[in-house]
Design a protein around this motif. Structure first.
Motif, PDB file in Angstrom:
ATOM      1  N   GLN A  41       0.895  -1.397  -0.118  1.00  0.00           N
ATOM      2  CA  GLN A  41      -0.044   0.198   0.124  1.00  0.00           C
ATOM      3  C   GLN A  41       0.783   1.146   0.233  1.00  0.00           C
ATOM      4  O   GLN A  41       0.787   2.201  -0.675  1.00  0.00           O
ATOM      5  N   GLU A  42       1.804   1.223   0.796  1.00  0.00           N
ATOM      6  CA  GLU A  42       2.714   2.435   1.061  1.00  0.00           C
ATOM      7  C   GLU A  42       3.429   2.797  -0.357  1.00  0.00           C
ATOM      8  O   GLU A  42       3.871   3.797  -0.790  1.00  0.00           O
ATOM      9  N   ASN A  43       3.720   1.485  -1.306  1.00  0.00           N
ATOM     10  CA  ASN A  43       4.313   1.643  -2.592  1.00  0.00           C
ATOM     11  C   ASN A  43       3.275   1.898  -3.589  1.00  0.00           C
ATOM     12  O   ASN A  43       3.819   1.587  -4.965  1.00  0.00           O
ATOM     13  N   GLY A  44       1.989   1.942  -3.360  1.00  0.00           N
ATOM     14  CA  GLY A  44       1.117   2.396  -4.466  1.00  0.00           C
ATOM     15  C   GLY A  44       1.034   0.980  -5.221  1.00  0.00           C
ATOM     16  O   GLY A  44       0.641   1.039  -6.430  1.00  0.00           O
ATOM     17  N   CYS A  46      -1.412  -1.313  -4.820  1.00  0.00           N
ATOM     18  CA  CYS A  46      -2.607  -1.930  -4.227  1.00  0.00           C
ATOM     19  C   CYS A  46      -3.548  -2.489  -5.667  1.00  0.00           C
ATOM     20  O   CYS A  46      -4.250  -3.316  -5.356  1.00  0.00           O
ATOM     21  N   GLY A  47      -3.176  -2.106  -7.035  1.00  0.00           N
ATOM     22  CA  GLY A  47      -3.324  -2.859  -8.133  1.00  0.00           C
ATOM     23  C   GLY A  47      -3.601  -4.427  -7.694  1.00  0.00           C
ATOM     24  O   GLY A  47      -4.449  -4.901  -8.448  1.00  0.00           O
ATOM     25  N   ASP A  50      -6.587  -5.555  -7.133  1.00  0.00           N
ATOM     26  CA  ASP A  50      -7.776  -5.371  -8.068  1.00  0.00           C
ATOM     27  C   ASP A  50      -7.841  -6.378  -9.013  1.00  0.00           C
ATOM     28  O   ASP A  50      -8.892  -6.845  -9.590  1.00  0.00           O
ATOM     29  N   GLN A 109       6.736  -5.294 -10.510  1.00  0.00           N
ATOM     30  CA  GLN A 109       6.967  -3.821 -10.101  1.00  0.00           C
ATOM     31  C   GLN A 109       7.762  -3.827  -8.737  1.00  0.00           C
ATOM     32  O   GLN A 109       7.537  -2.801  -8.034  1.00  0.00           O
ATOM     33  N   LYS A 112       9.601  -0.867  -7.493  1.00  0.00           N
ATOM     34  CA  LYS A 112       8.894   0.282  -6.849  1.00  0.00           C
ATOM     35  C   LYS A 112       9.382   0.192  -5.286  1.00  0.00           C
ATOM     36  O   LYS A 112       9.112   1.048  -4.603  1.00  0.00           O
TER      37      LYS A 112
END
Lengths: 800, 55, 705
Positions: A41-44, A46-47, A50, A109, A112
């Motif tokens: 979450q802190e690295n964005g 969260c996809g 999804d 990723q 990231k």
């Protein structure tokens, strides 16, 4: 990202949640999962959540920080990486956990999360990841720890580290197939004018041009695409046996040769369309049959199970070295849950070694200082110091692999159609010969035409097609039902078996799993945690059952005192507070015996008796029916474990089948050998290292696994434990394969007869040949594919 | 029909060049993994600083 | 080596998007106008606005301007992201964009002015053809440049579709546009008659294949998964789809010429081929639709997905109907009728149109960093569009089938039941309904224009969209900082594709003439070259685009031989540069107009050209009154004769000198005939030449018997 309020499941891994661990109003089953979520979450990233519902992999416990220490070793890094400079290192890990698009999303990723990673590319097919990172920013060890943390612990073993063989097969085959397809289809196109114009194209020179382009197009097929067929035929001949490819190669040669002759002499258009067509369909067949499970490894060596690194004590300094550099006399440290890499002598500390993996023995063994510890055993409890007495390669367990059966290849495509082809070819040649005689008598001018036509039309390609497509389709169906076969030959091996040998531990029973029920006044979370911690201290199988995964954040402090009465029970204390676990007698001091048929662990907390845990070994569901279903075969049960479960086993399998307990790996192997000595064809089912020998020896060795991608010993097939009960259906399905192939043989022989009847009369126009060839091939393909699928459906293997 | 000559010739040239392309793509390992690419194309990579992928 | 920051070029994408919308609206409006002209002939105002000149404008505008820009929009957006790299060179992008728009403008001007090569979907004259080639090369250069400097090793299947488009369209365009210029904006097709027909339809079909299909399949494989946020159903299938398609597609074409003078086997080849094409086409469609399996609930409320679903479905229908139409028996009915028009519009409005709209709605908000102004309006657009397609196609299917059966109907006494004119007037209501469908569709488009306008206003263009990716990882063995020629060694394929275009231009110029000068078509002794006046007349026939409504190819069916005379032979067309067989019979066939029972007096033709309905009540043909006043350009006669001779038409040496003498002589006789018919006119008027051509048609062969 909504979680259903009704049953609380972990937002990360989807497991049921026993208590309330929350983050951003999301529910998690354990801290591990929660931490991973927070990191993403802190690295964005969260996809991740999804793309797929609950894609995460449950994080099991914490990580012993030094678990990957050996990765700091220079040579180790060199060995693992495929490209290595001081600014960039490329490395390929195999990550069996990859299972969905979310995995790809996260893994690709990683940079990231960890800027040191330059790029990461997954290969979903082979469940691998290609990472290139900057060694100045992140060490190999840190990298692996990161992967392990987010739930993808690389499967690093000595085999992997010694570099995998490059599978260039696929590329070559696909290219050959593509070329054949291209040339075949375009030759078809260029041939149509000839047919449609009834051989009467207005402009002769145009016709000329066409047939020369066709000729040109056919050359790559002959020289490149069909090479595989010729090779195999030639190999057969060199071994003095005529395999199925021989008559095919002959037909191809004839087809091309005659067509070239006709085109160049201008006597005809030849039928290169059929000739190239044969090659094309052959290759399609091979491609279809070569369904390989890239992610699975069917021939793991014992090395795979051994740790890569080990901590050695040199003049009171501990350093991590690769096992391969381990020498006799080295002092090594083995911590909780670590495996002993080589036979060694215990120097100090209480060793409690679990050999279950090696022998199948459930109960861990206590070892006093000075005694031998065998390689492959796992230490339970505090760290122990040992001195190596044998090179890893010489240790007891590895002796098994020096057995010659591990050197000989088995179940290479020795399909039963090969022997057949001998007769087939004989018949074929004699027909050709007779035709030749006949025409030599009547009208020599037609001799060549007739003979070549015979050889071409009678090409057994449809026979081979039927086999390849039947087995290809069956492989897929097996795979869809979680039984993964090494290759098509295994189907025939399975079809032929008479005896089935089961390993007990992990095969019929489920390792690690035990049904646990608490009877008495319920325990609080904190108390449960205390019991868990106390149990962790012991190596007794029942304790192991109680020492479940880390489940609570409750801090209960550290155990001050711990004593265990082997075979009786244990006592752990936190200052004043204490927990007593063990037999009825031990805990309550009464002479009272067991209260139930199952094993019991009685619990006393702070001198208050609270009740007892009822613990039962869990058998895989449907074992009873399976045994009944397998009546036509002779069943055997072998177990490395003691006979404590004998009663239950007999309850499942009946009393009259042979059962052996406390069998060593070598004995298992011999047992299978003996059976084979009595002309039995044996199927062995087992998990773990201790069955490897037997699996290899058996005609069909099937490794049972709870996670098809995880450790499995060398074998012919890997079966997901959950489908073991379908074994009967699987065998029947395998048997049906033969029938289907035979049926299609007859079909194709009919075709051949029709074709031949034309051919021997030297009446076969190119058009008929051109139509007959693909028509027969395609109908055969459809026939076998539909049949096999239908049978599968009838046997209840048709679903999904 | 000399036009055929040209058309067939040119058609074969084009088709041939695509065959070459095919062989190149296979031999250079383009199709070693025929799943990942279809997932990879789903997300574009904005710089770490920029807008996050989470909703 | 480190992760690289870079920027995607969205400005070019935006420009192409605007161009797509703009030209789309224009092209469709022109189409609608042309459609209305069939209902109200009086809408044919001035020569520049006559149906024969507007219809080519419509086809060219929607194909090359609307779809063309649509392709570039999609390619420039997806290519950058798939390869994780900015387009190779911004200047090339600019040249590409503006060059292409200039070409379109040139077309918009030149076509109504009557500058046309007279070959369907390739009407543009030679200078524009050259321009197209150059801009196309720029596009290719830009694209391959990007591919070479890409950061993603794998070439996603969409990119392969783009490459296929680039290469094949270049080849098709060059081969088909082989023409001999004999003046600024005037040229003759290098091929004659049957050969011209063959090349033309080889081009014609493959243009459909590689301009309207492959690039859009590429776009589908990118934008459909993107819009649905789920991977394509089966990537492996898509790979097989591409290669099987590409290995065979190049064979298409001859099925457009069934029952014509084309050799039988060539026709059958076309048929077989077309049938086989069902498999790859449907492979693609199924793959597209199955991508949405389990997500149909989302399709219900995601308008973009709706557009795409309809598009893919339309593609499936069209690619199923196509092969059916190429069956000889079906073609016998459908060919020359409005059935074909319906067929192509299902493809164009459904597949190309709806997919383009879907992409625009998806992409504009993204590059403007905002949300779509109104989902509701988009929804209305969707429904109007879908209804529009239905209202367009259904009437025309009906019309085509009815008209064809009316043509073929005989009375008991063995007479043709209907005169051609009767069948035409019968069509009018259907044409009206078709126009209604078109109107709905266009209203939808205009709604989109508004919706997009508001969206753009609300947002701000992210001209350079930041992105980052690691450079393509170098496996051991590859080195950094390589020279420009290194990639050639490493990538022989790109090299090949590049050089191919060059080779073709050079090579073709070398080879083709030598083959074509003396064609091997069986010549009929009685077939003679056109007289100068007839030649001029024929060129006027081409200029006015008469082929858009009149065929010159009588098929061997009883009704056609009954109605038009003996069926056409390959030998009759050896001097036709370009061939004018046509593909649609809004008006009757003219192959035998000047002979047999069709022969009419010069006076009839004169009056008919001045006011068609005066001679045939209810005719929907435009009036060509302006030809009564417009002077015939006799200055160019010599040039025309020379050009024809170069192409192998046996005019005697030096004939160009006295050509105009003969021309005036022939004109004189026609003028006299007209005088006897009490019509006064000077011989130097265009109409005279046209009449001469009318009277010539089909004469030679009748002389033979």
């Amino acid at each position: 990202m909504q979680e259903s309020p009704t049953q609380q499941t972990c937002y990360h891994c989807g497991d049921a949640c026993t208590e309330h661990i929350k983050a951003n109003g999301l529910q998690f089953c354990c801290n591990g999962c929660r931490q991973v979520y927070l990191l993403l979450q802190e690295n964005g990233l969260c996809g991740y959540y999804d793309l797929q519902q609950v894609p995460g992999i449950k994080v099991r416990g914490r990580f012993a920080g030094n678990r990957f220490n050996y990765l700091d070793d220079e040579t180790m890094q060199k060995r693992l990486s495929s490209f290595n400079t001081d600014t960039q290192v490329n490395i390929i890990f195999s990550l069996p956990q990859i299972h969905c698009s979310s995995c790809i999303f996260l893994l690709e990723q990683l940079n990231k999360i960890e800027p040191g990673i330059i790029s990461s590319q997954t290969n979903f097919e082979r469940k691998e990841i290609f990472i290139s990172y900057d060694p100045r920013l992140i060490s190999l060890k840190k990298l692996v720890q990161l992967l392990a943390f987010v739930g993808y612990e690389p499967d690093i073993n000595q085999e992997a580290s010694t570099g995998r063989p490059k599978r260039s097969y696929n590329r070559g085959a696909i290219a050959a197939l593509g070329v054949a397809g291209f040339c075949f289809s375009n030759i078809m196109m260029l041939s149509f004018p000839e047919y449609f114009s009834g051989g009467e194209i207005e402009e002769p020179w145009l016709k000329q041009t066409f047939s020369y382009i066709i000729l040109a197009l056919s050359i790559p097929v002959l020289l490149y695409s069909s090479a595989a067929i010729f090779k195999s035929a030639f190999k057969g001949l060199r071994q003095g046996m005529i395999n199925i490819d021989a008559p095919i190669a002959l037909a191809i040669l004839m087809g091309f040769g005659r067509s070239y002759y006709e085109i160049i002499t201008g006597t005809g258009a030849g039928y290169l369309d059929s000739a190239t067509g044969i090659v094309f369909f052959m290759l399609v067949g091979r491609w279809f049959q070569n369904k390989t499970y890239n992610a699975l490894s069917f021939d793991r060596q014992y090395k795979s199970y051994f740790p890569l690194g080990v901590s050695v004590i040199n003049n009171n300094k501990e350093e991590n070295i690769p096992v391969t550099r381990l020498k006799i006399g080295d002092r090594i440290v083995i911590r909780n849950e670590e495996m002993v890499p080589a036979d060694a002598v215990l120097l100090e500390g209480k060793a409690c070694i679990d050999y279950s993996f090696v022998t199948g023995e459930q109960e861990a063994v206590r070892i006093e200082a000075g005694a031998m510890v065998q390689a492959g055993g796992k230490q339970k409890g505090s760290a122990v110091y040992l001195r190596v007495v044998k090179e890893p390669s010489q240790s007891y367990i590895t002796q098994l692999w020096n057995n010659d059966i591990f050197s000989k290849e088995k179940n290479q495509d020795q399909s039963f159609i090969h022997p057949w082809s001998r007769y087939f070819t004989a018949v074929l040649l004699s027909i050709a010969f007779l035709t030749a005689l006949f025409w030599a008598w009547h009208d020599p001018s037609k001799l060549l035409t007739a003979v070549t036509a015979v050889l071409i039309v009678a090409c057994p390609c449809s026979l081979l097609l039927s086999a390849t497509f039947t087995y290809g389709n069956m492989l897929r169906i097996f795979g869809r039902n979680k039984l993964f076969l090494k290759n098509a030959a295994v189907i025939e091996a399975v079809a032929g078996i008479t005896d089935i040998v089961f390993d007990k531990t992990g095969t019929i029973t489920q390792t690690g799993k035990a049904s646990i029920q608490f009877k008495g006044q319920p325990l609080s979370i904190e108390e449960r945690e205390k019991v868990r911690q106390a149990a962790t201290q012991s190596a007794h199988s029942l304790s192991k059952a109680l020492a479940g995964p880390y489940e609570s954040s409750e801090a209960v402090g550290y155990i001050d005192a711990f004593e265990e009465l082997p075979g009786e029970g244990l006592t752990a204390s936190w200052g004043a507070a204490s927990v007593k676990l063990g037999s009825n007698g031990y805990v309550r001091g009464l002479p009272a015996g067991k209260l139930s048929t199952a094993a019991e662990v009685h619990v006393k907390i702070d001198d208050a008796y609270r009740g007892y845990y009822e613990i039962q070994q869990v058998y895989r569901p449907g074992m009873g029916p399976m045994a009944a279903d397998l009546l036509p075969f002779n069943l055997h049960v072998l177990s490395g474990d003691n006979d404590s479960e004998k009663a239950n086993l007999q309850h499942l399998f009946g009393t009259d089948i042979p059962m052996k307990f406390a069998v060593s790996p070598q004995q298992k192997l011999n047992y299978v050998k003996e059976l084979q000595g009595q002309h039995a064809s044996v199927m062995m089912l087992g998990d773990g290292l201790n069955d490897a020998g037997a699996l290899k020896q058996a005609n069909a060795g099937i490794a049972i696994s709870n996670d098809a991608a995880r450790f499995t010993p060398a074998c012919d097939a890997i079966m997901d434990g959950t489908v073991l009960h379908q074994l009967g259906a699987f065998i029947r399905f395998a048997k049906s394969g033969r029938a289907i192939v035979l049926a299609s043989f007859i079909l194709s022989i009919l075709y051949n007869i029709i074709g031949l009847s034309f051919a021997v009369q030297a009446k076969l126009s190119p058009v008929v040949a051109a139509i007959l060839m693909p028509a027969s091939s395609i109908s055969i393909i459809l026939f076998v594919t539909l049949c096999s699928s239908a049978v599968a459906h009838r046997l209840g293997l048709g679903k999904n | 029909m000399s036009a055929f000559f040209i058309l067939v010739g040119i058609s074969m040239m084009v088709a041939g060049s695509f065959l070459a392309a095919f062989i190149w793509s296979v031999s250079s390992g383009q199709y070693d993994d025929d799943y990942t690419a279809s997932v990879r194309m789903l997300w574009d990579n904005p710089p770490a600083g920029a807008k996050k992928n989470d909703k | 080596m480190q992760v690289e920051k870079f920027y995607y070029d969205n400005r070019t994408v935006k420009n192409f998007a605007y161009a797509t919308i703009f030209w789309g609206a224009i092209g469709m409006l022109v189409g609608l106008y042309a459609a209305l002209q069939l209902v109200f002939p009086q809408l044919n105002v001035t020569q520049y606005g006559s149906f024969g000149r507007l219809r080519p404008l419509h086809t060219n505008a929607v194909i090359f301007a609307f779809v063309g820009n649509g392709i570039f929009m999609g390619v420039y957006y997806s290519l950058q992201r798939l390869l994780k790299a900015r387009m190779f060179n911004d200047t090339l992008s600019k040249i590409h964009f503006w060059g292409w728009q200039l070409i379109i403008v040139a077309a918009v001007i030149s076509l109504p002015m009557g500058f046309t090569s007279g070959k369907e979907y390739a009407e543009l004259e030679w200078p524009i053809d050259i321009a197209i080639t150059l801009i196309w090369v720029v596009f290719g250069w830009n694209m391959f440049g990007t591919i070479i400097k890409r950061r993603e090793k794998h070439l996603y299947v969409a990119i392969w579709f783009y490459i296929a488009t680039l290469v094949t369209v270049a080849v098709l365009h060059i081969v088909n546009s082989f023409e001999l210029p004999f003046g600024w904006m005037k040229s003759y097709s290098w091929y004659a008659g049957v050969q011209d027909a063959l090349v033309q339809w080889w081009y014609g079909h493959n243009a459909v294949a590689f301009f309207l299909t492959t690039p859009y399949l590429g776009l589908m494989y990118y934008f459909l998964p993107k819009a649905a946020n789920r991977p394509i159903y089966s990537y492996r299938l898509s790979i097989i789809h591409f290669w099987s398609l590409i290995f065979l597609y190049i064979w298409a074409g001859p099925h457009h010429l069934l029952y014509t003078a084309l050799p039988n086997w060539a026709q059958s080849l076309g048929v077989v081929f077309s049938i086989m094409l069902i498999f790859p086409s449907w492979g693609g469609m199924i793959n597209g639709l199955l991508t949405l399996r389990g997500a149909w609930d989302r399709v219900r409320d995601d308008v973009i997905l709706k557009f795409m679903v309809v598009a893919v479905t339309a593609y499936g229908m069209a690619t199923f109907e196509g092969p059916m139409l190429s069956l000889k028996s079906v073609s016998a009915i459908a060919h020359y009728t409005d059935w074909i028009v319906a067929h192509v519009h299902v493809g164009a409005l459904g597949w190309n149109g709806m997919l383009t709209f879907g992409i625009i709605y998806w992409l504009i908000p993204r590059i403007f960093g905002t949300n779509l102004y109104s989902k509701k309006l988009a929804n209305n657009h969707f429904w109007l569009g879908t209804l529009g397609i239905i209202f367009y196609a259904v009437p025309l299917y009906w019309a085509g089938f009815t008209q064809s059966s009316m043509w073929k109907e005989f009375t008991e006494s063995g007479q043709l039941k209907y005169s051609f004119l009767e069948t035409v007037t019968y069509m009018k209501p259907f044409y009206a309904m078709r126009s209604l469908g078109g109107t709905l569709y266009i209203i939808g488009v205009l709604i989109m224009v508004y919706n997009i306008y508001k969206t753009v206003k609300a947002g701000k263009l992210v001209a350079n969209e930041a992105a980052e990716a690691a450079p393509m990882v170098k496996e051991a063995g590859m080195h950094k900082g390589e020279h420009w020629h290194r990639w050639i060694e490493r990538k022989p394929v790109q090299m090949m594709v590049f050089s191919l275009v060059v080779i073709l231009i050079g090579g073709a110029i070398e080879i083709i003439p030598t083959f074509l000068i003396k064609s091997n078509v069986p010549t009929i002794s009685s077939v003679k070259p056109y007289t100068p006046l007839e030649l001029q007349g024929r060129d006027l026939y081409v200029r006015e685009g008469c082929y858009t409504c009149h065929s010159q190819m009588i098929r061997p069916f009883r009704d056609e031989t009954e109605r038009y005379g003996e069926y056409s032979k390959a030998g009759e067309f050896v001097y036709d540069h370009p061939f004018q067989w046509g593909s649609k019979r809004t008006g009757p066939d003219l192959a035998r107009e000047g002979s047999g029972n069709l022969k009419k007096s010069d006076g009839w033709h004169f009056r008919h050209f001045r006011e068609p309905s005066s001679m045939s009540e209810g005719s929907i043909m435009p009036s060509y009154e302006f030809m009564l006043h417009q002077e015939l350009d006799t200055a160019s006669t010599a040039a025309r004769i020379n050009a024809m001779r170069t192409l192998g038409v046996p005019y005697p040496k030096g004939y160009e000198q006295e050509a105009n003498k003969d021309l005036l002589k022939q004109a004189g006789t026609i003028v006299n005939n007209l005088k006897n018919d009490s019509i006064r006119i000077t011989p130097n008027k265009e109409v005279i030449a046209l009449i001469a051509y009318m009277q010539r048609m089909g004469k030679d062969i009748s002389k033979q018997q």
